[in-house]
Design an enzyme around this catalytic site. Structure first.
Site, PDB file in Angstrom:
ATOM      1  N   LYS A 121      18.059  -5.500  -8.088  1.00 58.95           N
ATOM      2  CA  LYS A 121      16.668  -5.938  -8.080  1.00 58.95           C
ATOM      3  C   LYS A 121      16.604  -7.456  -7.878  1.00 58.95           C
ATOM      4  O   LYS A 121      17.333  -8.218  -8.529  1.00 58.95           O
ATOM      5  CB  LYS A 121      15.976  -5.569  -9.394  1.00 58.95           C
ATOM      6  N   ASP A 151      16.566  -4.848  -3.641  1.00 61.06           N
ATOM      7  CA  ASP A 151      15.213  -4.299  -3.688  1.00 61.06           C
ATOM      8  C   ASP A 151      14.278  -5.366  -4.227  1.00 61.06           C
ATOM      9  O   ASP A 151      14.384  -5.770  -5.379  1.00 61.06           O
ATOM     10  CB  ASP A 151      15.177  -3.058  -4.583  1.00 61.06           C
ATOM     11  N   GLU A 177      15.435  -3.499   0.609  1.00 62.63           N
ATOM     12  CA  GLU A 177      14.336  -2.569   0.372  1.00 62.63           C
ATOM     13  C   GLU A 177      13.028  -3.322   0.094  1.00 62.63           C
ATOM     14  O   GLU A 177      12.981  -4.171  -0.787  1.00 62.63           O
ATOM     15  CB  GLU A 177      14.700  -1.668  -0.809  1.00 62.63           C
ATOM     16  N   ASP A 205       9.870   1.293   1.155  1.00 61.09           N
ATOM     17  CA  ASP A 205       9.651   2.144  -0.013  1.00 61.09           C
ATOM     18  C   ASP A 205       8.154   2.257  -0.281  1.00 61.09           C
ATOM     19  O   ASP A 205       7.514   3.247   0.061  1.00 61.09           O
ATOM     20  CB  ASP A 205      10.386   1.565  -1.222  1.00 61.09           C
ATOM     21  N   LYS A 229      10.688   9.224  -2.585  1.00 57.00           N
ATOM     22  CA  LYS A 229      10.691   9.632  -3.987  1.00 57.00           C
ATOM     23  C   LYS A 229       9.829  10.869  -4.121  1.00 57.00           C
ATOM     24  O   LYS A 229       8.693  10.906  -3.632  1.00 57.00           O
ATOM     25  CB  LYS A 229      10.164   8.494  -4.871  1.00 57.00           C
TER      26      LYS A 229
END
Length: 345
Positions: A121, A151, A177, A205, A229
């Site tokens: 992250k 991400d 991402e 995403d 997801k």
């Protein structure tokens, strides 16, 4: 490429159960996190027991009822329709490193065991690119041969993203991402990186799961791959259709689920015709507790495909407070009404 609208809500893969049936099998849990993730230290979820298994309804509190209805659709699919036939029985997964100080990276990685890929992250509010660089470098030092992806959750603007990814690419990035929030921005970041020879792929995403049409990103040429997801997209079957129509490689990821929700993510990963990247389904390792005694956590970089049975004693031990149970059941009633209206003849 035809539009695949997200609103009105996707229709469930099974007939919509009555509200009383859902409430009869509902359990609200609150699970402690090992570290802060997405700004929370407790993960709440509403589990639903259906005739074919368990489903999980856990949209984050800021999501409105129409968006949350897709999460309920996914939970109903799991419990009342079951999952498509699998093509594989073992799913490779990545470790996930939250936006923590670099010195804590070894501690976090140790919880995942041996892995071949790590998602880090970055772009956390209140932190700097130096913090991101140190965190990514610590992962590379701990795992010299692992694939590293970052991400940003849309936390940069275009100039910041280009500068950051140019710098972070020095350690070798598999992909980045959602570096910026908008589809047009993703396309521009992708264009500028290619123009300067920076070899970082762009993954979308939020630009897939939060858009009214999840295929916009593919039509705009804004990404090299997509992150999917199950819950935000309305179930395994709908996610499979989105991947097929997008025509891009897909990475299956989680929404910080319990093992019940991870089971649905594994079902999607198992049913995809191709699975070129390790999946972001190892996040149960970030929880300090789960609803089953046999949680879906990585073993030697993968998770075996199997069903999950919540333990009654764990559901009781981690039951949410009475106030939070009321909040979740009220939400379930409202979101069920949204789905009922959308499926009415």
């Amino acid at each position: 490429m035809p539009a695949l609208p997200m609103d009105p809500p996707a229709r469930p893969a099974a007939p919509l159960p009555g509200l009383d049936e859902l409430l009869a099998g509902a359990h609200v849990v609150s699970l402690p996190m090992r570290v802060k993730f997405r700004g929370i230290l407790q993960r709440e979820a509403l589990l639903l027991r259906g005739p074919l298994g368990w489903g999980e309804f856990c949209p984050f509190p800021e999501y409105g009822d129409p968006e949350a209805s897709r999460w309920l659709t996914a939970a109903i699919e799991a419990g009342w329709a079951g999952f498509p036939a699998p093509l594989r029985d073992s799913i490779p997964v990545n470790a996930t490193v939250p936006a923590l100080p670099a010195h804590r990276v070894p501690e976090i990685l140790a919880r995942f065991g041996r892995v071949d890929a790590v998602k880090v992250k970055v772009a956390e509010r209140g932190q700097s690119l130096d913090d991101d660089d140190a965190r990514v470098a610590a992962v590379r030092a701990a795992l010299p041969d692992a694939a590293i992806r970052v991400d940003a959750n849309g936390g940069w603007d275009v100039p910041e993203a280009v500068a950051a990814l140019t710098r972070l690419a020095a350690v070798g990035l598999e992909y980045a991402e959602q570096p910026v929030p908008e589809i047009a921005g993703l396309a521009e970041v992708r264009r500028q990186l290619r123009a300067t020879g920076v070899p970082v792929l762009i993954a979308a995403d939020e630009s897939v799961r939060k858009e009214d049409d999840p295929l916009k990103v593919a039509r705009a040429g804004a990404a090299d791959l997509i992150v999917v997801k199950v819950a935000p997209l309305g179930g395994v079957r709908r996610a499979l259709r989105i991947v097929a129509q997008a025509g891009l490689p897909a990475v299956v990821s989680s929404a910080l689920d319990t093992s019940v929700g991870i089971r649905a993510g594994l079902a999607l990963a198992a049913a995809l015709p191709e699975l070129p990247y390790a999946c972001g389904l190892g996040t149960v390792s970030l929880l300090a507790a789960d609803v089953t005694h046999d949680p879906l956590i990585p073993d030697d970089g993968a998770i075996a495909l199997r069903d999950v049975l919540p333990a009654p004693e764990l559901l009781a031990e981690h039951a949410a407070s009475p106030e939070r149970r009321v909040w979740w059941l009220d939400r379930l009633r409202r979101v069920h009404a949204v789905l009922a209206a959308s499926t009415a003849p």
